[in-house]
Design a protein around this motif. Structure first.
Motif, PDB file in Angstrom:
ATOM      1  N   ALA A  86       0.888  -1.151  -0.284  1.00 27.97           N
ATOM      2  CA  ALA A  86       0.128  -0.150  -0.100  1.00 27.97           C
ATOM      3  C   ALA A  86       1.132   1.477  -0.360  1.00 27.97           C
ATOM      4  O   ALA A  86       1.799   1.971   0.977  1.00 27.97           O
ATOM      5  N   ILE A  87       0.600   1.769  -0.403  1.00 29.99           N
ATOM      6  CA  ILE A  87       1.638   3.041  -1.108  1.00 29.99           C
ATOM      7  C   ILE A  87       0.597   4.666  -0.548  1.00 29.99           C
ATOM      8  O   ILE A  87      -0.607   4.988  -0.370  1.00 29.99           O
ATOM      9  N   MET A  88       1.415   5.726   0.812  1.00 30.72           N
ATOM     10  CA  MET A  88       0.613   5.793   1.436  1.00 30.72           C
ATOM     11  C   MET A  88       0.528   7.645   1.089  1.00 30.72           C
ATOM     12  O   MET A  88       0.057   7.924   1.759  1.00 30.72           O
ATOM     13  N   ASP A  89       1.540   7.872   0.652  1.00 30.68           N
ATOM     14  CA  ASP A  89       1.942   9.426  -0.006  1.00 30.68           C
ATOM     15  C   ASP A  89       1.449   9.326  -1.388  1.00 30.68           C
ATOM     16  O   ASP A  89       1.608   8.720  -2.540  1.00 30.68           O
ATOM     17  N   ALA A  90       0.563  10.274  -1.595  1.00 30.49           N
ATOM     18  CA  ALA A  90       0.214  10.939  -2.747  1.00 30.49           C
ATOM     19  C   ALA A  90       1.667  11.562  -3.785  1.00 30.49           C
ATOM     20  O   ALA A  90       0.767  11.083  -5.258  1.00 30.49           O
ATOM     21  N   GLY A  91       1.882  11.581  -3.552  1.00 25.22           N
ATOM     22  CA  GLY A  91       3.061  12.328  -4.285  1.00 25.22           C
ATOM     23  C   GLY A  91       3.515  10.672  -4.822  1.00 25.22           C
ATOM     24  O   GLY A  91       3.812  10.563  -6.771  1.00 25.22           O
ATOM     25  N   PHE A  92       4.204   9.624  -4.446  1.00 25.03           N
ATOM     26  CA  PHE A  92       4.530   9.093  -5.123  1.00 25.03           C
ATOM     27  C   PHE A  92       3.544   7.828  -5.860  1.00 25.03           C
ATOM     28  O   PHE A  92       3.574   6.702  -6.765  1.00 25.03           O
ATOM     29  N   ALA A  93       2.138   7.672  -4.609  1.00 22.21           N
ATOM     30  CA  ALA A  93       1.203   7.180  -5.832  1.00 22.21           C
ATOM     31  C   ALA A  93       0.767   7.714  -7.548  1.00 22.21           C
ATOM     32  O   ALA A  93       0.285   6.653  -7.830  1.00 22.21           O
ATOM     33  N   GLY A  94       1.203   9.211  -7.416  1.00 19.30           N
ATOM     34  CA  GLY A  94       0.920   9.548  -9.235  1.00 19.30           C
ATOM     35  C   GLY A  94       1.730   9.003  -9.495  1.00 19.30           C
ATOM     36  O   GLY A  94       1.713   8.632 -10.588  1.00 19.30           O
ATOM     37  N   LYS A  95       3.015   8.664  -9.477  1.00 15.91           N
ATOM     38  CA  LYS A  95       4.703   7.975 -10.323  1.00 15.91           C
ATOM     39  C   LYS A  95       3.845   7.018 -10.672  1.00 15.91           C
ATOM     40  O   LYS A  95       4.298   6.607 -11.438  1.00 15.91           O
ATOM     41  N   PHE A  96       3.356   6.148  -9.497  1.00 19.22           N
ATOM     42  CA  PHE A  96       3.528   5.156  -9.170  1.00 19.22           C
ATOM     43  C   PHE A  96       2.061   4.497 -10.354  1.00 19.22           C
ATOM     44  O   PHE A  96       2.024   3.150 -11.622  1.00 19.22           O
ATOM     45  N   SER A  97       1.066   5.072 -10.772  1.00 16.58           N
ATOM     46  CA  SER A  97       0.007   5.422 -11.152  1.00 16.58           C
ATOM     47  C   SER A  97       0.059   6.049 -12.773  1.00 16.58           C
ATOM     48  O   SER A  97      -0.106   4.881 -13.967  1.00 16.58           O
ATOM     49  N   ASP A  98       1.467   6.598 -12.868  1.00 14.23           N
ATOM     50  CA  ASP A  98       1.672   6.905 -14.081  1.00 14.23           C
ATOM     51  C   ASP A  98       2.877   5.229 -14.707  1.00 14.23           C
ATOM     52  O   ASP A  98       2.686   4.920 -16.157  1.00 14.23           O
TER      53      ASP A  98
END
Length: 106
Positions: A86-98
């Motif tokens: 689970a990714i807890m940080d929005a910045g990391f989540a955005g990059k992972f999503s990309d």
């Protein structure tokens, strides 16, 4: 560097930054608490785990991706095999999503 390698490398960075939670029960608890931005589940997860995590993500509107084997995910974060991250940080989540969307497009 291909997209798969970028994802695994970013997992290591996010882990060192303390922005990842691993394990089915802890992930479900954090999803329910509204702290999870994105979930990565291994492609070799059991059907039961896949359904449980998918249902939680759908109910709480959390983005979920299926990527890599449990060994690859575990190795990327410097631990034993891991099925759910689970990714807890929005910045990391955005990059992972990309990266994950790019990976899934092939």
């Amino acid at each position: 560097m291909n997209t798969s390698q970028k994802i695994l490398q970013l997992l290591g960075i996010a882990t060192r930054a303390g922005k990842i939670v691993t394990g089915e029960e802890l992930t479900v608890r954090e999803i329910q608490a509204g702290k999870v931005q994105l979930v990565i589940i291994s492609n070799d997860a059991s059907a039961n785990t896949m359904k449980k995590i998918t249902d939680k993500c759908n109910f709480f509107n959390v983005e979920k991706h299926v990527f890599g084997s449990r060994e690859e995910l575990g190795h990327a974060i410097g631990k034993e095999s891991r099925v759910v991250l689970a990714i807890m940080d929005a910045g990391f989540a955005g990059k992972f999503s990309d990266y994950l969307n790019e990976y899934n497009r092939g």
